[in-house]
Design a protein around this motif. Structure first.
Motif, short mmCIF file in Angstrom:
data_model
loop_
_atom_site.label_atom_id
_atom_site.label_comp_id
_atom_site.label_asym_id
_atom_site.label_seq_id
_atom_site.Cartn_x
_atom_site.Cartn_y
_atom_site.Cartn_z
N MET A 1 -0.36 2.36 7.03
CA MET A 1 0.06 1.30 6.11
C MET A 1 -0.68 0.02 6.54
O MET A 1 -0.55 -0.41 7.68
N ILE A 2 -1.46 -0.57 5.63
CA ILE A 2 -2.32 -1.70 5.98
C ILE A 2 -1.94 -2.92 5.15
O ILE A 2 -1.94 -2.88 3.92
N TYR A 3 -1.60 -4.02 5.85
CA TYR A 3 -1.31 -5.28 5.18
C TYR A 3 -2.29 -6.33 5.68
O TYR A 3 -2.44 -6.52 6.88
N SER A 4 -2.95 -7.02 4.74
CA SER A 4 -3.99 -7.98 5.09
C SER A 4 -3.60 -9.43 4.84
O SER A 4 -4.43 -10.32 4.96
N GLY A 5 -2.35 -9.67 4.48
CA GLY A 5 -1.89 -11.04 4.28
C GLY A 5 -2.05 -11.53 2.85
O GLY A 5 -1.88 -12.71 2.58
N GLY A 6 -2.34 -10.64 1.91
CA GLY A 6 -2.47 -11.02 0.50
C GLY A 6 -1.12 -11.03 -0.20
O GLY A 6 -0.08 -11.25 0.44
N GLU A 7 -1.12 -10.75 -1.48
CA GLU A 7 0.11 -10.74 -2.26
C GLU A 7 1.12 -9.79 -1.62
O GLU A 7 0.78 -8.67 -1.24
N VAL A 8 2.35 -10.23 -1.50
CA VAL A 8 3.40 -9.46 -0.85
C VAL A 8 3.66 -8.17 -1.65
O VAL A 8 3.85 -8.22 -2.86
N PRO A 9 3.65 -7.02 -0.95
CA PRO A 9 3.90 -5.77 -1.67
C PRO A 9 5.38 -5.60 -1.97
O PRO A 9 6.24 -6.22 -1.35
N ALA A 10 5.67 -4.73 -2.93
CA ALA A 10 7.05 -4.35 -3.24
C ALA A 10 7.24 -2.92 -2.74
O ALA A 10 6.53 -2.01 -3.17
N LEU A 11 8.17 -2.74 -1.81
CA LEU A 11 8.50 -1.43 -1.27
C LEU A 11 9.98 -1.22 -1.48
O LEU A 11 10.80 -1.94 -0.91
N SER A 12 10.35 -0.25 -2.31
CA SER A 12 11.75 -0.05 -2.63
C SER A 12 12.09 1.43 -2.56
O SER A 12 11.47 2.25 -3.26
N GLY A 13 13.06 1.77 -1.72
CA GLY A 13 13.53 3.15 -1.63
C GLY A 13 12.53 4.12 -1.06
O GLY A 13 12.62 5.32 -1.32
N CYS A 14 11.58 3.63 -0.29
CA CYS A 14 10.52 4.49 0.26
C CYS A 14 10.92 5.05 1.62
O CYS A 14 11.75 4.49 2.32
N ARG A 15 10.30 6.18 1.98
CA ARG A 15 10.50 6.80 3.29
C ARG A 15 9.16 6.88 3.99
O ARG A 15 8.14 7.18 3.38
N PHE A 16 9.17 6.58 5.31
CA PHE A 16 7.95 6.58 6.10
C PHE A 16 8.15 7.54 7.27
O PHE A 16 9.00 7.31 8.13
#
Length: 127
Positions: free
Chosen positions: A36-51
């Motif tokens: 899972m990669i976050y670069s500081g751009g628009e905030v993602p929406a994560l809802s009800g996900c499993r990792f």
């Protein structure tokens, strides 16, 4: 892991993928052995996900922010950083929806609908 996933997904499963979180939305998805990669751009929406067995990477502006906070912590601003984490644990988020908007089945809140992060202060240290 060469495949890169980015976009809007619902009820999907991903295995051994690079997932670009910036600007993406995932609802009720399953991620297994993904990065899972976050670069500081628009905030993602994560809802009800499993990792399951996923790694998390911060790159670009997100990595710079973490490096800055780490440097502040080591540079004598540990109480400020601890207070920041305390606020995060209490539920401080980047923002909250400004107005309740009728969401369609595939739409998710975006950063443009968010209020600014609440600001807080750390009490002056006694010497």
């Amino acid at each position: 892991m060469t495949d890169k996933i980015q976009g809007d997904y619902k009820d999907r499963s991903f295995f051994s993928k690079n997932v670009a979180l910036d600007g993406s939305s995932f609802r009720d998805c399953v991620f297994s052995s993904c990065t899972m990669i976050y670069s500081g751009g628009e905030v993602p929406a994560l809802s009800g996900c499993r990792f399951d067995d996923c790694g998390w990477q911060f790159t670009g502006d997100a990595a710079n922010t973490i490096a800055f906070l780490s440097g502040m912590y080591r540079g004598g601003f540990d109480q400020l950083i601890e207070a920041t984490f305390h606020e995060i644990r209490r539920g401080a988020v980047i923002g909250q929806p400004v107005a309740a908007k009728q969401e369609t089945r595939t739409s998710f809140p975006t950063a443009s609908l968010l209020k600014p992060l609440r600001i807080f202060r750390v009490p002056k240290q006694e010497q």
